[in-house]
Design an enzyme around this catalytic site. Structure first.
Site, PDB file in Angstrom:
ATOM      1  N   TYR A 121       0.794  -1.309   0.096  1.00 16.38           N
ATOM      2  CA  TYR A 121      -0.044  -0.144   0.097  1.00 16.38           C
ATOM      3  C   TYR A 121       0.801   1.317   0.030  1.00 16.38           C
ATOM      4  O   TYR A 121       0.535   2.401  -0.708  1.00 16.38           O
ATOM      5  CB  TYR A 121      -0.861  -0.235   1.263  1.00 16.38           C
ATOM      6  CG  TYR A 121      -1.962   1.096   1.036  1.00 16.38           C
ATOM      7  CD1 TYR A 121      -3.375   1.086   0.498  1.00 16.38           C
ATOM      8  CD2 TYR A 121      -1.688   2.406   1.559  1.00 16.38           C
ATOM      9  CE1 TYR A 121      -4.203   2.008   0.179  1.00 16.38           C
ATOM     10  CE2 TYR A 121      -2.476   3.535   1.453  1.00 16.38           C
ATOM     11  CZ  TYR A 121      -3.799   3.375   0.911  1.00 16.38           C
ATOM     12  OH  TYR A 121      -4.751   4.297   0.704  1.00 16.38           O
TER      13      TYR A 121
ATOM     14  N   PHE B 243      -7.333  22.216 -24.677  1.00 13.41           N
ATOM     15  CA  PHE B 243      -7.667  20.668 -24.514  1.00 13.41           C
ATOM     16  C   PHE B 243      -8.759  20.386 -23.670  1.00 13.41           C
ATOM     17  O   PHE B 243      -8.715  20.730 -22.707  1.00 13.41           O
ATOM     18  CB  PHE B 243      -6.537  19.773 -24.263  1.00 13.41           C
ATOM     19  CG  PHE B 243      -6.770  18.481 -24.598  1.00 13.41           C
ATOM     20  CD1 PHE B 243      -6.923  18.076 -25.652  1.00 13.41           C
ATOM     21  CD2 PHE B 243      -6.994  17.667 -23.508  1.00 13.41           C
ATOM     22  CE1 PHE B 243      -7.409  16.943 -26.009  1.00 13.41           C
ATOM     23  CE2 PHE B 243      -7.356  16.193 -23.719  1.00 13.41           C
ATOM     24  CZ  PHE B 243      -7.585  15.688 -25.258  1.00 13.41           C
ATOM     25  N   THR B 244      -9.793  19.305 -24.066  1.00 13.41           N
ATOM     26  CA  THR B 244     -11.131  19.077 -23.584  1.00 13.41           C
ATOM     27  C   THR B 244     -10.853  19.021 -22.130  1.00 13.41           C
ATOM     28  O   THR B 244     -11.587  19.657 -21.352  1.00 13.41           O
ATOM     29  CB  THR B 244     -11.607  17.907 -24.309  1.00 13.41           C
ATOM     30  OG1 THR B 244     -10.653  16.988 -24.143  1.00 13.41           O
ATOM     31  CG2 THR B 244     -12.118  18.210 -25.866  1.00 13.41           C
TER      32      THR B 244
ATOM     33  N   ASP C 151       1.882  20.757 -20.192  1.00 17.98           N
ATOM     34  CA  ASP C 151       1.310  19.283 -20.262  1.00 17.98           C
ATOM     35  C   ASP C 151       2.217  18.489 -21.176  1.00 17.98           C
ATOM     36  O   ASP C 151       2.481  18.754 -22.512  1.00 17.98           O
ATOM     37  CB  ASP C 151       0.132  19.632 -21.169  1.00 17.98           C
ATOM     38  CG  ASP C 151      -0.762  18.437 -21.450  1.00 17.98           C
ATOM     39  OD1 ASP C 151      -0.147  17.482 -21.404  1.00 17.98           O
ATOM     40  OD2 ASP C 151      -1.973  18.512 -21.547  1.00 17.98           O
TER      41      ASP C 151
ATOM     42  N   LYS D 193       0.318   8.268 -23.686  1.00 19.81           N
ATOM     43  CA  LYS D 193       0.733   8.458 -24.891  1.00 19.81           C
ATOM     44  C   LYS D 193       2.240   8.149 -24.709  1.00 19.81           C
ATOM     45  O   LYS D 193       2.529   6.933 -25.105  1.00 19.81           O
ATOM     46  CB  LYS D 193       0.289   9.894 -25.147  1.00 19.81           C
ATOM     47  CG  LYS D 193      -1.154  10.125 -25.208  1.00 19.81           C
ATOM     48  CD  LYS D 193      -2.125  10.339 -24.163  1.00 19.81           C
ATOM     49  CE  LYS D 193      -3.501  10.836 -24.513  1.00 19.81           C
ATOM     50  NZ  LYS D 193      -4.016  10.611 -23.146  1.00 19.81           N
TER      51      LYS D 193
ATOM     52  N   ARG E 152     -12.931  16.143 -33.896  1.00 18.62           N
ATOM     53  CA  ARG E 152     -12.146  17.136 -33.125  1.00 18.62           C
ATOM     54  C   ARG E 152     -12.883  18.642 -33.743  1.00 18.62           C
ATOM     55  O   ARG E 152     -11.947  19.263 -34.512  1.00 18.62           O
ATOM     56  CB  ARG E 152     -10.519  17.240 -33.199  1.00 18.62           C
ATOM     57  CG  ARG E 152      -9.995  15.825 -32.559  1.00 18.62           C
ATOM     58  CD  ARG E 152      -9.920  15.859 -31.232  1.00 18.62           C
ATOM     59  NE  ARG E 152     -11.103  15.658 -30.174  1.00 18.62           N
ATOM     60  CZ  ARG E 152     -11.008  15.375 -29.063  1.00 18.62           C
ATOM     61  NH1 ARG E 152      -9.861  15.431 -28.262  1.00 18.62           N
ATOM     62  NH2 ARG E 152     -12.041  15.310 -28.306  1.00 18.62           N
TER      63      ARG E 152
ATOM     64  N   PHE F 253     -18.615  15.339 -26.152  1.00 16.45           N
ATOM     65  CA  PHE F 253     -18.026  14.390 -27.233  1.00 16.45           C
ATOM     66  C   PHE F 253     -17.979  12.861 -26.847  1.00 16.45           C
ATOM     67  O   PHE F 253     -18.272  12.034 -27.784  1.00 16.45           O
ATOM     68  CB  PHE F 253     -17.007  14.824 -27.951  1.00 16.45           C
ATOM     69  CG  PHE F 253     -15.619  14.801 -26.972  1.00 16.45           C
ATOM     70  CD1 PHE F 253     -15.613  15.592 -25.931  1.00 16.45           C
ATOM     71  CD2 PHE F 253     -14.921  13.783 -26.946  1.00 16.45           C
ATOM     72  CE1 PHE F 253     -14.498  15.847 -25.119  1.00 16.45           C
ATOM     73  CE2 PHE F 253     -13.798  13.554 -26.169  1.00 16.45           C
ATOM     74  CZ  PHE F 253     -13.622  14.575 -25.325  1.00 16.45           C
TER      75      PHE F 253
HETATM   76  N1  PM9 Z   1      -5.921  12.610 -24.561  1.00 15.83           N
HETATM   77  C1  PM9 Z   1      -6.719  11.757 -26.566  1.00 15.83           C
HETATM   78  O1  PM9 Z   1      -7.268  10.928 -27.005  1.00 15.83           O
HETATM   79  C2  PM9 Z   1      -7.553  10.850 -24.317  1.00 15.83           C
HETATM   80  C3  PM9 Z   1      -9.016  11.615 -23.733  1.00 15.83           C
HETATM   81  S1  PM9 Z   1      -9.867  12.815 -24.779  1.00 15.83           S
HETATM   82  C4  PM9 Z   1     -10.365  12.109 -26.129  1.00 15.83           C
HETATM   83  O2  PM9 Z   1      -5.951  12.799 -27.298  1.00 15.83           O
HETATM   84  C5  PM9 Z   1      -3.549  15.971 -23.424  1.00 15.83           C
HETATM   85  C6  PM9 Z   1      -2.816  16.865 -24.282  1.00 15.83           C
HETATM   86  C7  PM9 Z   1      -4.321  14.993 -23.806  1.00 15.83           C
HETATM   87  C8  PM9 Z   1      -5.049  14.132 -22.968  1.00 15.83           C
HETATM   88  C9  PM9 Z   1      -6.075  13.118 -23.366  1.00 15.83           C
HETATM   89  C10 PM9 Z   1      -4.975  14.504 -21.621  1.00 15.83           C
HETATM   90  C11 PM9 Z   1      -5.829  13.874 -20.542  1.00 15.83           C
HETATM   91  C12 PM9 Z   1      -4.386  15.651 -21.252  1.00 15.83           C
HETATM   92  N2  PM9 Z   1      -3.597  16.436 -22.154  1.00 15.83           N
HETATM   93  O3  PM9 Z   1      -6.906  10.923 -20.953  1.00 15.83           O
HETATM   94  O4  PM9 Z   1      -6.658  11.638 -18.722  1.00 15.83           O
HETATM   95  O5  PM9 Z   1      -4.139  14.359 -25.216  1.00 15.83           O
HETATM   96  O6  PM9 Z   1      -4.840  10.344 -19.300  1.00 15.83           O
HETATM   97  O7  PM9 Z   1      -5.113  12.667 -20.194  1.00 15.83           O
HETATM   98  C13 PM9 Z   1      -6.830  11.904 -25.153  1.00 15.83           C
HETATM   99  P1  PM9 Z   1      -5.958  11.251 -20.001  1.00 15.83           P
END
Ligand code: PM9
Length: 470
Positions: free
Chosen positions: A84, A136-137, A227, A270, A394, A461
């Protein structure tokens, strides 16, 4: 020379390259009929997020968490220390974030938005403004939930799909300074810099730009936070395009880039080649203390942050592999292969070709579909119907509604992202994808727009449902 012998034309500059790996395990895919796919997309409310994965032939929805891990990473999973508290895998992860990204303090999170939540809660007070290089979303929704308002200060070229600017992710220094003067530096908790810029088409930020933004932030006493989700892809573009970096390793460029920022959040799904994971890294000990405290409320103890020990080990090892020059060249090379093929066939897309995806320019496919009838969402549905290839909108649907007026936001870019997972698909998959998109392009006059029939409150979306206009 024998007249039967064909002479091969040599062009030393055009040597082919291959991926620096070979395949050990495969996962079967399934081809389906056009009628079947038409029924599935209708059932899914014309939203590719609502399709079942088993109904998809080539899945180019996202590069997030869709990576094929290496044997080195899989071996690391067996070394998961599931204590843990104080898991050795956390210390490995911490050491690698410090070594490769250069930050002092590390808080693990279950994925990127866990880190976005923490950073937004720690830095933002109600009424603040957060300038950044295009929204970014998930990043913006956390900034808004913390009471802030995002302000786009990216250069104008980023909003033009046909501009060939090599660093379309750059911040416009004049726009940034105008905002600082207008609202006051005390109301700007940090500048939110993404590298590369996802919504602009995977476009990079130059080293010169981050250096200049850093100087301006220092002058006004504002933090600069990164980011870092695709910062390694950004470093590769700097190596290829910016004077003085051609002979530097991607790993060196990454470190120099991060050194201009005081912290960063990361979706390790990523660049870092894992299926789950993220982190927040900071240089400010006071802010780190707040983050380490808050993470136990929302994610888990500060030495696991919502992850299993094995996930942290895979991430630590993924970071090591992700900065390898041969890896990143092959990764971006595959995206360029697909993009160049489509460009040669006259298919309209965002140029320069991005780091993680090819972005199709929906208004040039469907000039007859107005933006509030979701041309990019329509295009993503048509590509799925054509060949079972799943992509992502997008555009206006992703942009959501203005929280004050409740109206749609109308982004200048209305795109479909054809996103390439890392180390998953072959060049033949890219050929099939390109042919499917070309076919949809030739039949573009027949497409009809969509209307919304269900819309959730946040990040619509992901879960919205639509139907075809008559
Ligand atoms: N990005 C992508 O497919 C997954 C969710 S939105 C469809 O591009 C950036 C630049 C991203 C991102 C996620 C996140 C969030 C932060 N910054 O998905 O929570 O491209 O791991 O990260 C997606 P998490």
């Amino acid at each position: 020379m024998n007249s039967q012998t064909r002479e091969r034309k040599r062009d030393a500059s055009k040597k082919s390259w291959a991926e620096p790996w070979k395949v050990k395990v495969v996962e079967p895919t399934r081809w389906t009929s056009r009628e079947y796919r038409q029924e599935r997309i209708e059932e899914a409310g014309y939203n590719t997020f609502l399709l079942k994965s088993e109904d998809v032939y080539i899945d180019l929805l996202t590069d997030s968490g869709t990576t094929a891990m290496s044997d080195y990473q899989w071996a690391g999973l067996m070394l998961g220390d599931e204590a843990y508290a104080g898991s050795r895998n956390f210390y490995h992860l911490e050491a690698n974030v410090q070594k490769y990204y250069g930050y002092k303090y590390v808080v693990p999170t279950h994925q990127g938005r866990g880190a976005e939540h923490l950073v937004s809660q720690i830095y933002i007070k109600p009424g603040d403004f957060i300038p950044g290089n295009m929204y970014f979303t998930t990043t913006r929704v956390h900034q808004e939930l913390a009471g802030g308002a995002f302000v786009d200060v990216i250069i104008d070229e980023a909003h033009d799909p046909q501009s060939e600017h090599p660093f379309k992710g750059n911040i416009d220094l004049e726009k940034l300074e105008d905002l600082i003067k207008k609202v006051g530096s005390e109301n700007i908790p940090y500048v939110s810099l993404a590298a590369t810029v996802n919504m602009a088409g995977g476009q990079p930020v130059s080293m010169k730009n981050v250096r200049e933004v850093h100087e301006m932030c220092d002058r006004y006493g504002i933090a600069l936070l990164l980011d870092a989700t695709r910062a390694i892809e950004n470093a590769y573009f700097i190596q290829q395009r910016e004077d003085g970096y051609r002979d530097k390793k991607v790993a060196e460029i990454l470190l120099e880039f991060c050194s201009h920022t005081q912290g960063s959040w990361m979706s390790a799904k990523k660049d870092s080649l894992v299926n789950i994971g993220g982190w927040l890294a900071l240089n400010d000990p006071g802010k780190f203390d707040e983050a380490r405290n808050l993470v136990v409320v929302y994610e888990g103890l500060h030495t696991y942050g919502g992850l299993a020990g094995r996930d942290m080990e895979a991430m630590a090892r993924g970071i090591e592999e992700s900065v390898d020059d041969d890896h990143i060249r092959a990764r971006i090379g595959q995206v360029e292969y697909l993009g160049n093929k489509l460009l040669d066939w006259g298919v309209p897309l965002v140029v320069p070709i991005g780091g993680h995806a090819v972005f199709l320019d929906a208004p040039r496919f469907y000039p007859h579909i107005p933006q509030d009838q979701f041309p990019a969402q329509t295009l993503a549905a048509e590509i799925y119907i054509e060949a079972g290839v799943r992509t992502m909108e997008r555009g206006i649907l992703s942009a959501g509604r203005d929280p004050k007026t409740g109206d749609h936001r109308y982004p200048k870019l209305e795109l479909v992202r054809v996103t390439i997972p890392r180390r998953v698909y072959t060049q033949a998959h890219m050929d099939v994808t390109a042919e499917a998109i070309e076919e949809v392009y030739w039949n573009r006059d027949r497409a009809k727009g969509l209307r919304l029939v269900y819309e959730p409150q946040y990040l619509r979306f992901f879960q919205a449902r639509l139907e075809r206009m008559d």
